[in-house]
Design a protein around this motif. Structure first.
Motif, PDB file in Angstrom:
ATOM      1  N   CYS A   1     -67.361  18.596 -19.495  1.00 24.76           N
ATOM      2  CA  CYS A   1     -66.642  17.700 -20.420  1.00 24.76           C
ATOM      3  C   CYS A   1     -67.585  16.556 -20.789  1.00 24.76           C
ATOM      4  O   CYS A   1     -68.096  15.869 -19.908  1.00 24.76           O
ATOM      5  N   HIS A   2     -67.812  16.378 -22.088  1.00 27.23           N
ATOM      6  CA  HIS A   2     -68.605  15.239 -22.557  1.00 27.23           C
ATOM      7  C   HIS A   2     -67.708  14.329 -23.380  1.00 27.23           C
ATOM      8  O   HIS A   2     -66.753  14.803 -24.008  1.00 27.23           O
ATOM      9  N   ALA A   3     -68.038  13.023 -23.378  1.00 26.21           N
ATOM     10  CA  ALA A   3     -67.251  12.090 -24.200  1.00 26.21           C
ATOM     11  C   ALA A   3     -68.088  11.642 -25.391  1.00 26.21           C
ATOM     12  O   ALA A   3     -69.310  11.498 -25.286  1.00 26.21           O
ATOM     13  N   LEU A   4     -67.417  11.413 -26.504  1.00 28.05           N
ATOM     14  CA  LEU A   4     -68.073  10.903 -27.710  1.00 28.05           C
ATOM     15  C   LEU A   4     -67.507   9.523 -28.006  1.00 28.05           C
ATOM     16  O   LEU A   4     -66.284   9.342 -28.071  1.00 28.05           O
ATOM     17  N   VAL A   5     -68.404   8.553 -28.179  1.00 32.02           N
ATOM     18  CA  VAL A   5     -67.972   7.190 -28.510  1.00 32.02           C
ATOM     19  C   VAL A   5     -68.530   6.858 -29.884  1.00 32.02           C
ATOM     20  O   VAL A   5     -69.719   7.067 -30.142  1.00 32.02           O
ATOM     21  N   LEU A   6     -67.679   6.370 -30.764  1.00 30.74           N
ATOM     22  CA  LEU A   6     -68.123   6.013 -32.110  1.00 30.74           C
ATOM     23  C   LEU A   6     -68.133   4.498 -32.249  1.00 30.74           C
ATOM     24  O   LEU A   6     -67.109   3.839 -32.042  1.00 30.74           O
ATOM     25  N   GLY A   7     -69.279   3.950 -32.588  1.00 29.84           N
ATOM     26  CA  GLY A   7     -69.390   2.500 -32.777  1.00 29.84           C
ATOM     27  C   GLY A   7     -69.657   1.783 -31.465  1.00 29.84           C
ATOM     28  O   GLY A   7     -69.886   2.399 -30.418  1.00 29.84           O
ATOM     29  N   ASP A   8     -69.616   0.437 -31.550  1.00 32.80           N
ATOM     30  CA  ASP A   8     -69.888  -0.382 -30.358  1.00 32.80           C
ATOM     31  C   ASP A   8     -68.690  -0.345 -29.429  1.00 32.80           C
ATOM     32  O   ASP A   8     -67.554  -0.393 -29.872  1.00 32.80           O
ATOM     33  N   ALA A   9     -68.965  -0.246 -28.140  1.00 29.31           N
ATOM     34  CA  ALA A   9     -67.871  -0.268 -27.159  1.00 29.31           C
ATOM     35  C   ALA A   9     -68.442  -0.658 -25.814  1.00 29.31           C
ATOM     36  O   ALA A   9     -69.534  -0.213 -25.462  1.00 29.31           O
ATOM     37  N   SER A  10     -67.702  -1.494 -25.084  1.00 32.95           N
ATOM     38  CA  SER A  10     -68.189  -1.815 -23.743  1.00 32.95           C
ATOM     39  C   SER A  10     -67.484  -0.889 -22.747  1.00 32.95           C
ATOM     40  O   SER A  10     -66.312  -0.546 -22.931  1.00 32.95           O
TER      41      SER A  10
END
Ligand code: FAD
Length: 319
Positions: A35-44
């Motif tokens: 399982c991989h996660a995708l983050v779009l944009g800035d996020a802490s």
């Protein structure tokens, strides 16, 4: 590989993002993959998604992702999925997920199940996803027959669990995105409380409240519990409460742990949006109100007496 789009709101991951990562990890376990996660944009806190089961986190940053635009976000998720070789894409069934799920399916020629509420299973050799139908009165098992499969997950469907380690490496993704086609000119935060689709505790009022000036009894209990407020449709239609609080068939569908309904008759259209709540408490002065049939606990009484007493009891309990 299962790719989970973990959405950050104002740069922060909320419960729904953790929920979909857990869902993605459990789906990956069914398929014997990662399982991989995708983050779009800035996020802490992207590296922390590993705690919920992501073995890798990929982050795509672009000025075109600053404001949500369904066309741009669709390209971002679709191209990331292609680049990373994902066979299953998981996202939240919130307003973002609802706006991009169908677009993603079209772009990737993928089968999709919007609003799933259970971990997929392999049934008769087919990847099968369960989702509620007919306003939660029944469920459908849907076989996804395409190479790429897309699932949006209804909020509060599965418990958030720690399934891995934090500190996952966040890898930068490089994808060229189109210019946004729309521009959000005003974004007004409706309430400081947890949004209804994510709320675990909800206190709701109906026409039995008699008018907007009486909402203090609902607000006070919600405040004491740390709950979100909701209402029946006629209440919103009469402008007693804002429309975003309206729950039911034509309003928001919720699935909190606790739903307290005061002065609501329990019409079928109301129940359609709340009957997935884990515990339902109904307060109504009419012992024959239909809502009592759907209630786990019922109080036959005047809400103007019962709600303040409940508030007092909660405050006392919490000290
Ligand atoms: P009422 O039916 O008027 O009930 C008020 C209740 O308060 C009564 O049971 C009464 O006994 C009780 N009461 C009164 N005074 C007190 C008191 N002092 N103490 C305790 N109890 C008291 N409705 C929704 O909510 N959500 C929807 O999404 C929705 N979608 C709809 C879609 C369609 C196509 C249609 C036709 C209708 C829809 N409706 C929806 C409307 C729905 O059918 C009902 O009319 C509505 O839910 C009733 O709202 P209510 O229970 O607040 O009011």
């Amino acid at each position: 590989m299962v790719l989970v789009y973990a959405e950050a709101t104002n740069g922060q991951f909320k419960k729904m993002a953790h929920e979909v990562v857990v869902y993605g990890k459990k789906t990956a376990d069914v398929l014997g993959t990662e399982c991989h996660a995708l983050v779009l944009g800035d996020a802490s806190g992207a590296e922390d998604l590993g705690r919920f089961g992501a073995s890798k986190v990929h982050q795509l940053k672009s000025p075109n992702l600053e404001k949500f635009d369904a066309a741009v976000y669709t390209v971002a998720v679709a191209e990331a999925a292609k680049k990373l070789g994902a066979t299953v894409i998981v996202l939240s069934h919130n307003s973002t997920g609802k706006s991009i799920c169908g677009r993603l399916a079209a772009r990737l020629e993928a089968g999709s199940v919007p609003g799933a509420n259970a971990i997929p299973m392999m049934k008769d050799g087919f990847f099968t996803v369960r989702k509620p139908v007919f306003s939660g009165k029944a469920f459908a098992d849907v076989q996804l027959l395409t190479d790429v499969k897309i699932i949006s997950v209804a909020g509060n469907s599965i418990p958030v669990e720690e399934l891995g380690q934090g500190g996952t490496t966040v890898e930068a993704l490089d994808i060229t995105l189109p210019e946004p086609r729309t521009k959000v000119v005003k974004h007004q935060v409706a309430t400081g409380r947890v949004p209804l689709p994510e709320a675990e505790l909800v206190v709701s009022g109906g026409r039995g409240l008699k008018g907007p000036e009486n909402w203090g009894v609902v607000e006070d209990l919600a405040e004491a519990l740390g709950a979100t407020t909701a209402c029946s449709r006629p209440v919103a239609d009469s402008d007693w409460r804002p429309h975003h609080e309206h729950v039911g068939q034509t309003g928001v569908a919720i699935r909190p742990n606790l739903y307290i309904a005061a002065g609501i008759s329990g019409a079928i259209q109301h129940l359609a949006g709340v009957n997935n709540s884990k515990t339902i408490v109904v307060i109504n002065k009419d012992a024959d109100a239909p809502f009592f049939k759907a209630a786990d606990y019922g109080v036959v009484g005047d809400l103007f007496e019962v709600l303040p007493r409940l508030t007092e009891a909660v405050k006392k309990y919490k000290g």
